[in-house]
Design a protein around this motif. Sequence first.
Motif, mmCIF file in Angstrom:
data_model
loop_
_atom_site.group_PDB
_atom_site.id
_atom_site.type_symbol
_atom_site.label_atom_id
_atom_site.label_comp_id
_atom_site.label_asym_id
_atom_site.label_seq_id
_atom_site.Cartn_x
_atom_site.Cartn_y
_atom_site.Cartn_z
ATOM 1 N N GLY A 187 -3.901 1.786 1.644
ATOM 2 C CA GLY A 187 -3.495 0.498 1.073
ATOM 3 C C GLY A 187 -2.526 0.688 -0.079
ATOM 4 O O GLY A 187 -1.516 -0.018 -0.192
ATOM 5 N N ALA A 188 -2.811 1.668 -0.943
ATOM 6 C CA ALA A 188 -1.915 1.960 -2.077
ATOM 7 C C ALA A 188 -0.581 2.510 -1.581
ATOM 8 O O ALA A 188 0.489 2.167 -2.094
ATOM 9 N N TYR A 189 -0.648 3.342 -0.551
ATOM 10 C CA TYR A 189 0.564 3.961 0.015
ATOM 11 C C TYR A 189 1.553 2.885 0.476
ATOM 12 O O TYR A 189 2.746 2.954 0.184
ATOM 13 N N PHE A 190 1.038 1.876 1.148
ATOM 14 C CA PHE A 190 1.944 0.846 1.678
ATOM 15 C C PHE A 190 2.414 -0.136 0.606
ATOM 16 O O PHE A 190 3.220 -1.023 0.876
ATOM 17 N N LEU A 191 1.896 0.010 -0.605
ATOM 18 C CA LEU A 191 2.430 -0.791 -1.721
ATOM 19 C C LEU A 191 3.697 -0.151 -2.298
ATOM 20 O O LEU A 191 4.440 -0.782 -3.046
ATOM 21 N N SER A 192 3.928 1.110 -1.952
ATOM 22 C CA SER A 192 5.033 1.860 -2.559
ATOM 23 C C SER A 192 6.385 1.393 -2.031
ATOM 24 O O SER A 192 6.573 1.247 -0.812
ATOM 25 N N THR A 193 7.333 1.186 -2.945
ATOM 26 C CA THR A 193 8.670 0.754 -2.499
ATOM 27 C C THR A 193 9.353 1.862 -1.691
ATOM 28 O O THR A 193 10.093 1.587 -0.761
ATOM 29 N N ARG A 194 9.066 3.121 -2.044
ATOM 30 C CA ARG A 194 9.651 4.237 -1.275
ATOM 31 C C ARG A 194 9.152 4.218 0.164
ATOM 32 O O ARG A 194 9.904 4.455 1.105
ATOM 33 N N VAL A 195 7.875 3.948 0.317
ATOM 34 C CA VAL A 195 7.298 3.913 1.667
ATOM 35 C C VAL A 195 7.880 2.741 2.452
ATOM 36 O O VAL A 195 8.272 2.883 3.610
ATOM 37 N N LYS A 196 7.973 1.608 1.785
ATOM 38 C CA LYS A 196 8.515 0.426 2.481
ATOM 39 C C LYS A 196 9.940 0.698 2.944
ATOM 40 O O LYS A 196 10.316 0.347 4.064
ATOM 41 N N GLY A 237 -1.110 -7.784 -1.990
ATOM 42 C CA GLY A 237 -2.517 -7.449 -1.741
ATOM 43 C C GLY A 237 -3.058 -7.930 -0.406
ATOM 44 O O GLY A 237 -4.247 -7.730 -0.116
ATOM 45 N N TRP A 238 -2.201 -8.534 0.430
ATOM 46 C CA TRP A 238 -2.710 -9.170 1.647
ATOM 47 C C TRP A 238 -3.536 -8.245 2.526
ATOM 48 O O TRP A 238 -4.684 -8.540 2.872
ATOM 49 N N GLU A 239 -2.953 -7.106 2.872
ATOM 50 C CA GLU A 239 -3.660 -6.267 3.861
ATOM 51 C C GLU A 239 -4.975 -5.718 3.317
ATOM 52 O O GLU A 239 -5.879 -5.408 4.088
ATOM 53 N N LEU A 240 -5.082 -5.576 2.010
ATOM 54 C CA LEU A 240 -6.357 -5.111 1.440
ATOM 55 C C LEU A 240 -7.356 -6.262 1.306
ATOM 56 O O LEU A 240 -8.539 -6.105 1.624
ATOM 57 N N ASP A 265 4.836 -27.518 6.119
ATOM 58 C CA ASP A 265 6.111 -26.836 6.276
ATOM 59 C C ASP A 265 6.111 -26.030 7.572
ATOM 60 O O ASP A 265 5.063 -25.809 8.165
ATOM 61 N N ALA A 266 7.301 -25.574 7.959
ATOM 62 C CA ALA A 266 7.406 -24.773 9.185
ATOM 63 C C ALA A 266 6.899 -23.355 8.930
ATOM 64 O O ALA A 266 7.002 -22.820 7.816
ATOM 65 N N CYS A 267 6.372 -22.764 9.978
ATOM 66 C CA CYS A 267 5.846 -21.387 9.949
ATOM 67 C C CYS A 267 6.920 -20.409 9.484
ATOM 68 O O CYS A 267 8.082 -20.518 9.872
ATOM 69 N N LEU A 268 6.515 -19.460 8.647
ATOM 70 C CA LEU A 268 7.440 -18.402 8.208
ATOM 71 C C LEU A 268 7.026 -17.031 8.748
ATOM 72 O O LEU A 268 7.444 -15.997 8.234
ATOM 73 N N ARG A 269 6.217 -17.021 9.737
ATOM 74 C CA ARG A 269 5.911 -15.818 10.532
ATOM 75 C C ARG A 269 5.289 -14.673 9.730
ATOM 76 O O ARG A 269 5.523 -13.503 10.013
ATOM 77 N N TYR A 270 4.486 -15.034 8.714
ATOM 78 C CA TYR A 270 3.800 -13.986 7.960
ATOM 79 C C TYR A 270 2.752 -13.264 8.802
ATOM 80 O O TYR A 270 2.344 -12.156 8.478
ATOM 81 N N GLY A 271 2.275 -13.920 9.834
ATOM 82 C CA GLY A 271 1.239 -13.286 10.657
ATOM 83 C C GLY A 271 -0.110 -13.236 9.962
ATOM 84 O O GLY A 271 -0.981 -12.453 10.330
ATOM 85 N N ALA A 272 -0.289 -14.073 8.949
ATOM 86 C CA ALA A 272 -1.511 -14.030 8.143
ATOM 87 C C ALA A 272 -2.437 -15.207 8.467
ATOM 88 O O ALA A 272 -3.314 -15.540 7.673
ATOM 89 N N CYS A 273 -2.251 -15.820 9.636
ATOM 90 C CA CYS A 273 -2.997 -17.047 9.955
ATOM 91 C C CYS A 273 -4.498 -16.897 9.727
ATOM 92 O O CYS A 273 -5.160 -17.807 9.240
ATOM 93 N N GLU A 274 -5.038 -15.729 10.077
ATOM 94 C CA GLU A 274 -6.496 -15.581 10.041
ATOM 95 C C GLU A 274 -7.040 -15.292 8.651
ATOM 96 O O GLU A 274 -8.251 -15.135 8.477
ATOM 97 N N GLY A 276 0.065 -7.106 13.260
ATOM 98 C CA GLY A 276 -0.056 -7.075 11.807
ATOM 99 C C GLY A 276 0.754 -6.004 11.114
ATOM 100 O O GLY A 276 1.654 -5.378 11.687
ATOM 101 N N GLY A 277 0.393 -5.776 9.865
ATOM 102 C CA GLY A 277 1.148 -4.886 8.989
ATOM 103 C C GLY A 277 0.781 -3.431 9.173
ATOM 104 O O GLY A 277 -0.049 -3.084 10.025
ATOM 105 N N PRO A 278 1.381 -2.546 8.354
ATOM 106 C CA PRO A 278 1.159 -1.109 8.546
ATOM 107 C C PRO A 278 -0.280 -0.662 8.298
ATOM 108 O O PRO A 278 -0.785 0.213 9.011
ATOM 109 N N LEU A 279 -0.954 -1.268 7.321
ATOM 110 C CA LEU A 279 -2.326 -0.810 7.041
ATOM 111 C C LEU A 279 -3.230 -1.002 8.255
ATOM 112 O O LEU A 279 -4.087 -0.173 8.545
#
Lengths: 140, 542
Positions: free
Chosen positions: A88-97, B55-58, B201-210, B362-365
């Motif tokens: 979770g911390a890793y993906f907060l990094s601007t370098r990683v992004k 902080g979304w993914e956490l 408003d219109a969807c902005l495709r955050y993918g965070a619906c749930e 979803g996101g990378p995490l």
Amino acid sequence: MTLDAGQRRAFAALADVLIPASGPMPSAAEAGVPDALVDQALGYRPDLSDAFIRALASCSGADPEAALGQLAADSPDQFEALTVLTAGAYFLSTRVKAALSYTPPPRPAHEDTDTYVDMLAEVVDRGFPNRCDRPTKDSR
Amino acid sequence: MNIRQAPQDTDVLIVGAGPAGGVAALELATRGFRVVCLEQGDWTLPDDFSGGKPGWELTRLKQWHPSPNVRSAASDYPIDSGDTPVEPLMFNGVGGSTIMFSGHWVRAMPSDFRVRTLDGVAEDWPFGYADLRPFYDEVTHHIGASGLEGDPAYPDSHSFPLPPLPIGKYGLAAAKGMDKLGWHWWPAPNAIASRKFKNRDACLRYGACESGCPVGAKASADFTHWREAIDAGAVLVTGARVRQLTVDNRGLVTGAEFIDRDGTLRYQAAEVTVLAANGVGTPRLLLNSTSARFPDGLANSSGLVGKRLMIHPYASVYGSYADELESWYGPAGQSLQSMQFYETDTDRGFVRGAKWNLMPTGGPLAQTLWEPGQDWREAFGPAFHDRLRRNFGRRAEWGITTEDLPEEHNEVILDPSATDSDGIPGVKLDYTIGANTERMLEFHVERAVEAHLAAGATSVERIPIVRDSGWHLLGTARMGSDPATSVVGEHGRTHDVPNLFIIDGSVFVTSTGVNPTATIMAIALRAMRHLADNRLNQTAAV
Ligand SMILES: Cc1cc2nc3c(=O)[nH]c(=O)nc-3n(C[C@H](O)[C@H](O)[C@H](O)COP(=O)(O)OP(=O)(O)OC[C@H]3O[C@@H](n4cnc5c(N)ncnc54)[C@H](O)[C@@H]3O)c2cc1C
């Protein structure tokens, strides 16, 4: 919650084993995970801090690879806390992004029907293996 | 005990401010009824949600997790799910579980209402698709659903007020795979605004619906119904947890005892009471409302309150693709849906079927989480980057919502050993997946693997039963015409208590194989319009 110097050192010893460098992707330490980023991650997830601190104590001083293997097997809640916070911390990094090279949301929800409208005509032509219970005008 | 009186002169008390309660409040308030709703949770605003923020993914794994057992917020109540393979999911607050729902806006099929006649299992509903259709249409246009008219899976060509959301690159890839196999697919209907609609408003495709829509694009009931209902005069009391319904010596329900935010026990009287507390919350309240006259719980002479729980066991099949498919973009939300294997084909070894939805991942995490039991080197160390490269933006999910059949041993019971923050007993779920559903899951999972491979997936991952998938809570106070074998009639009135109504997913006779909220809201609207139309004949407590 902030880590003391010993805890931070213990974490740094594990972080790069969990997330080493690879191609354009920095290692956890290069990305700054054991510094401010893990504090930020703990700020989002204070509920994990106890298990995280216990994980650091369990691994402290041991060979990192062996310690992580043992932790995953014996104390899955601690291993989960450790890895969720590290990644979770890793993906907060601007370098990683930047290294991930993607365009995150927001993005307007533009219609893309034109990309599939011809295909849809075929779906309609195929019809549907529906059963005989289609409602008609005078029955259910 | 000192009980404080809340506002008098209430025609209708509603318990629960989810979509079912919202439909009731809006319909009744605009028809001139004096309405009070008691809701145990609070309002949330788009800014409260973490979607789109660092902080979304956490936080979606804890504070905005769909399981009340994980969130453990003060508004949640404990649900012992140790004996069920599926974790019950919900949100307790204004908008109810639609705050977290994915917005798949799917109407049931005509066959869903006639499974006894067609398949010889369970029971038929007391009404059919054609009876519900005008209410589906009205609700769909009221809430602002996005979709495309003309899906050949349906017998009628129903319309949507908004154009479909983008299916995205991964949707297009999956559609090509379905075409190779000659299987049905359609751009999916979603209760998410593709363009600005009323107060959204219109969807902005955050993918965070749930984890709560940060844009206010999703058709959660706080937006679609509650603001308008309050404008029409409905009174919504938040932080108000109903402990028990009370009855008079005629056997009519007279109102509810509730505990307010400060822990004070209060009383709300009403002429008519409507329960909209969902398929777990409603039986909890009825079973907790015992009295000399109703020793087994209110409206429970059939013994069916809490029984016949259906939960739609859900399987996921993930495909990873060589191409970058931008599968981090929402909506989540569904991109495509398929009804190819929805209807019964007894050659498959089971009756009924399942609806498929194609979803982003979803996101990378989300691509790099470790599962307990897994060898740590499969998820971390060099494997961390392998998984990230293989899955992030390149992975899509065919999700499979199966129709489970009602079985009396699947039930919600009171669990006095665990209480909520107001001291009210929690519940325990006893639920097992039936043999028909097991076979259905196996069949569908293998077909979804074929769908991914036809679309060019380089690897697939099967999750034959997803534990965190109990988002559809149905059947625990079933509808029917016979008081011996059902709890409510076709318009939601309980057979035992003529001024008590139930309008949430508890009333489902069978589960259908689709996401239930469009059906729940259509049924609630039909029931409440009937109540309003027949108000002069309605028995009321004084
Ligand atoms: C993560 C998730 C994803 C989902 N995705 C979809 C989807 O894509 N499509 C779909 O159709 N459905 C989906 N659902 C299901 C959908 O959210 C529900 O079907 C719907 O919200 C049910 O509406 P309801 O009004 O009956 O109950 P709820 O929305 O659950 O509302 C019940 C309300 O009653 C309140 N309440 C309960 N007990 C008490 C009490 N004792 N006192 C006071 N208040 C009380 C609760 O706090 C709650 O606010 C999803 C659900 C979840 C959790």
